[in-house]
Scaffold this active site. Structure first.
Site: not given
Length: 503
Positions: A72, A145, A353
């Site tokens: 990303h 997404n 993350y």
């Protein structure tokens, strides 16, 4: 080819196939027993922190780039607001859904997944659709997404999958021979590959694509009642992907067509809007499907959606780096009323993350304006690089009789019943092909043709016939017409495809 060269080639090939396989190890040299499945509490339970191999893979993976995100990296952001259209307090304590008409500030970061920070926005890729709600209970990040499913269902496979999709460490070129080699071992990816090779893999506009939470989450209400939910952003502008010829045309005109389109429309006052819809399942209903609803490679088919609010993006960032680049989205940023499900991929993302963002931005990333909660933050996290908080109290521990700072039992994690044994195994009810077939048959004839064109363009570059025919067998099992047309397009052997599909 002369006799000598031919003999040398045969000898070298025989040496390659005769080499004894090495045992995979962790960084400390310890052998790995299973590199395919995380350790879980039961067949449908949470991933355990004791899975040191999983954690080491994710930690090392998150530290492979500095300062660019590993995935990303290419992103575009915008500010806006979310307005609830209904009161969901019967389902969740979450502040954005507390009452009809409630407004919550948001920041959205759109992105590509695989490609680098400076890559063209025309490249085929899933698109990240990450939304931060600056709620009355703190920041909630819905990190998803533009497609409803994912390639894999277990986070232990994530570093390997991305490695295969990224450029070769030798040539620095992205190579279909590498990623189809990986996916030929992963029938789970058939559904997502079908999605990403449709024209939705090359959206015409960030405004004209949906967003999906992908994973199942839990809604918890004030009575600690639990329901499983999935989130879906539905574009009021419609959904539009670029056809193969349109991709080529735009590549020659604009390097940043998605960012230019979003910024120009917002600056003109044409604010894009998305309706947030949710699907809700009772825990008692989880076992009523032919697939596992907690599997990130599956949609919840035939489960009704309810609209719960609308998001409007109405302001572009003042500074790209300070906001879009430094925003630290993570699925672990949750608020009361929303908890992660036992989805094995989500469980890994909860750790990975946040750890990635700590690595990129440092321990005090939450003090950056784009990451600051709109409510007071009260804890004893201290010091570390770039800490500019004004800490004046002598009390940096809890509990203390000298500082009335305590926890609140209303926000304890909900109790989740467990059964079974700690295990490292694939889930039951895999069903890797049905939904890919459902998607293919739902496409128009033009979209089917474009899908074959897009997919054969990459699969046709695969040199290894074993890899190519294994992939073809997956698409054939999803839908015979799909498999036959694709086999013809890449000049494959249909008889071999059917043999591998056991049909």
């Amino acid at each position: 080819m002369d006799i000598t060269k031919k003999s040398c080639l045969i000898l070298s090939m025989s040496m390659v196939f005769s080499v004894q396989a090495e045992t995979l190890t962790r960084d400390n040299g310890a052998p790995v027993g299973d590199n395919q499945n995380s350790i879980t509490a039961g067949s449908n339970g949470s991933v355990l922190l004791q899975d040191v191999h999983l954690i080491q893979k994710l930690q090392r993976f998150a530290r492979e780039r500095i300062p660019e995100r590993v995935v990303h990296a290419r992103g575009t952001g915008a500010h806006g607001e979310f307005v609830a259209s209904t009161d969901l307090s019967n389902l969740t304590q979450a502040a954005p859904f507390a009452e009809k008409g409630k407004t919550t500030p948001v920041f959205v970061r759109f992105s590509t997944v695989v490609h680098s920070k400076g890559s063209p926005e025309t490249l085929r890729d899933p698109r990240g659709f990450a939304t931060r709600f600056y709620s009355d209970q703190g920041n909630w990040d819905l990190v998803g997404n533009n497609l409803p499913v994912f390639f894999i269902r277990d986070a232990i496979k994530f570093p390997d999958m991305v490695h295969s999709l990224k450029p070769s460490p030798v040539t620095n070129l992205q190579d279909p021979n590498r990623f189809f080699d990986f996916f030929s071992h992963e029938a789970t990816a058939t559904n997502m590959l079908t999605w990403v090779y449709t024209n939705l893999g090359t959206p015409s506009s960030y405004r004209k694509m949906d967003g999906w939470g992908v994973h199942a989450y839990k809604f918890i209400n004030d009575e600690n009642q639990v329901n499983y939910v999935k989130f879906h952003w539905v574009s009021q502008q419609g959904v539009e992907g670029l056809r193969p010829n349109e991709v080529t045309e735009i590549q020659g005109k604009s390097f940043n067509h998605l960012t230019e389109d979003l910024y120009s429309e917002i600056n003109k006052g044409n604010y894009p809007k998305w309706d947030l819809k949710v699907k809700v399942l009772s825990p008692n209903d989880l076992n009523k499907f032919d697939y596992n609803p907690l599997d990130a490679t599956k949609m919840w088919l035939d489960v009704p959606e309810t609209t719960v609010g609308t998001m409007t993006l109405n302001r572009v960032p003042d500074n790209f780096f300070q906001e879009t680049e430094q925003v630290a989205m993570a699925p672990s940023n949750l608020i009361p009323g929303i908890e992660p499900s036992e989805d094995k991929l989500l469980q890994g993302r909860i750790f990975s993350y946040a750890d990635t963002q700590l690595y990129r931005l440092g321990a005090n990333l939450s003090q950056l304006p784009i990451n600051q909660a709109k409510v007071k933050v009260a804890n004893h996290n201290q010091e570390g690089a770039a800490n500019y908080a004004n800490t004046s109290s002598d009390i940096n521990y809890q509990p203390s009789r000298n500082l009335p700072l305590t926890d609140d039992a209303r926000y304890k994690a909900v109790n989740t019943p467990l059964s079974g044994t700690v295990q490292q195994a694939v889930i039951e009810k895999q069903d890797n092909f049905t939904q890919a077939g459902v998607l293919y048959r739902s496409l128009s004839e033009q979209d089917k043709t474009d899908l074959i064109t897009n997919l054969s363009g990459d699969l046709g570059k695969v040199v290894n016939t074993d890899v190519k025919h294994q992939m073809l067998s997956y698409f054939y099992q999803a839908d015979k017409d799909f498999g036959e047309r694709l086999t013809k397009a890449v000049k494959g052997n249909l008889k071999e495809v059917k043999k591998r599909a056991n049909i």
